[in-house]
Design a protein around this motif. Structure first.
Motif, PDB file in Angstrom:
ATOM      1  N   ASN A 209       0.799  -1.219   0.000  1.00 28.65           N
ATOM      2  CA  ASN A 209       0.000   0.000   0.000  1.00 28.65           C
ATOM      3  C   ASN A 209       0.839   1.279   0.000  1.00 28.65           C
ATOM      4  O   ASN A 209       0.341   2.356   0.353  1.00 28.65           O
ATOM      5  CB  ASN A 209      -0.951   0.014   1.201  1.00 28.65           C
ATOM      6  CG  ASN A 209      -1.954  -1.127   1.150  1.00 28.65           C
ATOM      7  OD1 ASN A 209      -2.456  -1.469   0.072  1.00 28.65           O
ATOM      8  ND2 ASN A 209      -2.228  -1.735   2.294  1.00 28.65           N
ATOM      9  N   VAL A 210       2.114   1.188  -0.366  1.00 22.14           N
ATOM     10  CA  VAL A 210       2.978   2.357  -0.489  1.00 22.14           C
ATOM     11  C   VAL A 210       3.333   2.540  -1.958  1.00 22.14           C
ATOM     12  O   VAL A 210       3.881   1.635  -2.584  1.00 22.14           O
ATOM     13  CB  VAL A 210       4.255   2.203   0.355  1.00 22.14           C
ATOM     14  CG1 VAL A 210       5.157   3.415   0.161  1.00 22.14           C
ATOM     15  CG2 VAL A 210       3.910   2.024   1.831  1.00 22.14           C
ATOM     16  N   ARG A 211       3.013   3.720  -2.495  1.00 25.24           N
ATOM     17  CA  ARG A 211       3.262   3.992  -3.911  1.00 25.24           C
ATOM     18  C   ARG A 211       4.517   4.863  -4.032  1.00 25.24           C
ATOM     19  O   ARG A 211       4.565   5.982  -3.485  1.00 25.24           O
ATOM     20  CB  ARG A 211       2.057   4.693  -4.551  1.00 25.24           C
ATOM     21  CG  ARG A 211       0.799   3.841  -4.517  1.00 25.24           C
ATOM     22  CD  ARG A 211      -0.399   4.614  -5.085  1.00 25.24           C
ATOM     23  NE  ARG A 211      -0.221   4.952  -6.492  1.00 25.24           N
ATOM     24  CZ  ARG A 211      -0.511   4.129  -7.506  1.00 25.24           C
ATOM     25  NH1 ARG A 211      -0.972   2.910  -7.257  1.00 25.24           N
ATOM     26  NH2 ARG A 211      -0.344   4.519  -8.756  1.00 25.24           N
ATOM     27  N   VAL A 212       5.532   4.351  -4.725  1.00 20.56           N
ATOM     28  CA  VAL A 212       6.781   5.085  -4.874  1.00 20.56           C
ATOM     29  C   VAL A 212       7.230   5.016  -6.332  1.00 20.56           C
ATOM     30  O   VAL A 212       6.937   4.056  -7.055  1.00 20.56           O
ATOM     31  CB  VAL A 212       7.893   4.504  -3.963  1.00 20.56           C
ATOM     32  CG1 VAL A 212       7.532   4.682  -2.503  1.00 20.56           C
ATOM     33  CG2 VAL A 212       8.151   3.039  -4.288  1.00 20.56           C
ATOM     34  N   TRP A 213       7.941   6.068  -6.749  1.00 18.78           N
ATOM     35  CA  TRP A 213       8.520   6.079  -8.079  1.00 18.78           C
ATOM     36  C   TRP A 213       9.842   5.321  -8.073  1.00 18.78           C
ATOM     37  O   TRP A 213      10.639   5.471  -7.150  1.00 18.78           O
ATOM     38  CB  TRP A 213       8.780   7.510  -8.545  1.00 18.78           C
ATOM     39  CG  TRP A 213       7.540   8.281  -8.892  1.00 18.78           C
ATOM     40  CD1 TRP A 213       6.955   9.261  -8.153  1.00 18.78           C
ATOM     41  CD2 TRP A 213       6.742   8.132 -10.068  1.00 18.78           C
ATOM     42  NE1 TRP A 213       5.842   9.747  -8.783  1.00 18.78           N
ATOM     43  CE2 TRP A 213       5.680   9.068  -9.975  1.00 18.78           C
ATOM     44  CE3 TRP A 213       6.805   7.319 -11.197  1.00 18.78           C
ATOM     45  CZ2 TRP A 213       4.705   9.206 -10.960  1.00 18.78           C
ATOM     46  CZ3 TRP A 213       5.835   7.447 -12.163  1.00 18.78           C
ATOM     47  CH2 TRP A 213       4.805   8.383 -12.051  1.00 18.78           C
TER      48      TRP A 213
END
Length: 466
Positions: A99-103
């Motif tokens: 549930n963590v959105r990172v580039w």
């Protein structure tokens, strides 16, 4: 003035270039001409037609790993900030784990090409820091793409605009190009080039050049863990120009040299730019027809781009023939079935251009695609060639030669023009009726299960603003 120094009043000439002699099937009486004029004529003819010849034999092998063909974007199609530097262009995907959105950065390569599609010769460190130019090629791998960004995701690296790139063959596969204030993190380069060893190395293969003719390979080995699988050895070429009302010219590896004059090594590919020299008698001519080959991790692009200023000066049977020795582990599939690559027919080549063209056109649907598949110790490979229809219509398409010795005799070539070997196979291109103008043929080494798909990969792009 130089012509007077080489003047010959009357002389009988017999020419065979491939044995360091000059040979035609008939003696040619030349009166009141000069050797200099002869050499100049040969130079003009070879420059007109020689670019037809570099369908590199290295395309006879590819290697099977997880990736296959890259995707390309021409820089001229993109809307980028003014003054954007090559080393500041980065490619991102969204990682959404726990549930963590990172580039996350994925590899991208900006290749400095000229208008002809060849590598710009120069220092790589300077090229990397230069501005992106319209002729540059941007390469990426669609296998690295991930689900699309959401409207709540901020742009990476503080960028105010992105180029969204998607793979139409997969559901929800996206990546995002951004010009950042700093370069991408250093990544391990997949392909290396060793000039001293004349060797290209990737995790999937080892390609060893011939030292004095580097477009030809000495051998290609496939990598299988700690083992090397010998696939092919000792590629060669034989060129035949039967010129109307002139001579029949034959050339081979001893007359033509190709050397790497510049390289560009990026995170995805090693690009080698080749220059060509033609040796006739004691003259060496720079053919001024540089060609760039792109070696990717498990595929390679060998473009054929050439100019033919004059048409209709060659007799039937003129063309280029490439052959190589099969490695002990190489097995070609369905050879002789004509399903994906036509077998060479000397009778059609010499006598029936209409039937020859019809044979080539039978492989055309939306595009004219020809391929040769095989395995080396269980590893799949494919040669993939996309030939423009108008060239196929005049008989220019790849024809497979299974028996080199038999083809040599039936095509009425001079004795010993090609090294006879039970382990040799090759591909012939008929150049007799190629029209004048500029032409391009794309040829790929293909790997993986998706070898029937397009190459390079099809992608869609659109600009996004913050």
């Amino acid at each position: 003035e130089l012509a007077d120094c080489f003047k010959v009043d009357s002389v009988d000439l017999q020419f065979r270039f491939n044995h360091r002699r000059l040979v035609t099937h008939n003696s040619v009486r030349i009166a009141g001409v000069t050797i200099l004029m002869f050499v100049s004529t040969v130079q003009v003819l070879t420059r007109k037609f020689f670019t037809l010849l570099f369908i590199n034999v290295c395309a006879l092998v590819a290697w099977s790993t997880a990736y296959s063909c890259p995707a390309f974007l021409p820089a001229k199609q993109l809307i980028l900030p003014e003054g954007a530097k090559r080393h500041h262009l980065r490619l991102f995907v969204i990682d959404a784990e726990r549930n963590v959105r990172v580039w996350r950065d994925i590899p991208v390569q900006v290749d400095p090409l000229n208008e002809e599609g060849s590598l710009k010769v120069g220092e790589q460190s300077l090229a990397e820091k230069a501005n992106i130019e319209p002729t540059d090629r941007i390469a990426m791998r669609v296998e690295d793409f991930r689900p699309a960004k959401s409207s709540s995701d901020t742009f990476p690296c503080g960028s105010k605009q992105l180029v969204e790139v998607s793979d139409p063959s997969r559901k929800n596969a996206f990546a995002y190009l951004a010009v950042c204030s700093d370069g991408a993190p250093n990544v391990t380069k997949k392909v290396s080039y060793d000039a001293k060893a004349s060797l290209v190395t990737s995790p999937a293969y080892r390609y060893e050049f011939k030292p004095k003719n580097q477009l030809m390979f000495k051998k290609i080995d496939l990598v299988d863990g700690q083992n090397l699988i010998n696939a092919v050895n000792s590629s060669s070429l034989f060129l035949r120009f039967n010129v109307k009302n002139f001579l029949t010219l034959h050339f081979d590896n001893r007359n033509v040299t190709s050397m790497v004059n510049s390289t560009y090594i990026g995170p995805l590919a090693a690009i080698a730019n080749y220059s060509f020299t033609l040796k006739i008698l004691f003259f060496n001519f720079d053919l001024k027809m540089d060609t760039s080959v792109s070696f990717f991790e498990d595929s390679a692009l060998i473009p054929l781009q050439f100019k033919a200023p004059i048409a209709g000066v060659l007799n039937r049977g003129s063309g280029s023939f490439y052959w190589w020795n099969k490695g002990k582990d190489l097995k070609l599939d369905a050879v002789g079935s004509d399903k994906t690559l036509p077998m060479a027919d000397p009778n059609l080549i010499l006598n029936d251009p209409v039937a020859l063209a019809q044979k080539g056109l039978s492989y055309c649907k939306k595009e004219c695609i020809y391929s040769l598949t095989g395995t080396a110790d269980g590893k799949a490979f494919t040669i993939y060639m996309n030939v423009p229809r108008y060239l196929v219509e005049v008989g220019f398409f790849p024809q497979f030669v299974k028996d080199v010795s038999a083809f040599e005799k039936e095509a009425q070539w001079p004795e010993e023009s090609v090294l006879d070997s039970k382990d040799s196979v090759g591909i012939f291109f008929d150049t007799t009726l190629v029209p004048s103008g500029e032409h391009r043929v794309e040829q790929w080494l293909r790997t993986g299960k998706d070898s029937k798909g397009s190459c390079p990969k099809d992608i869609i792009h659109r600009p996004l603003k913050a």
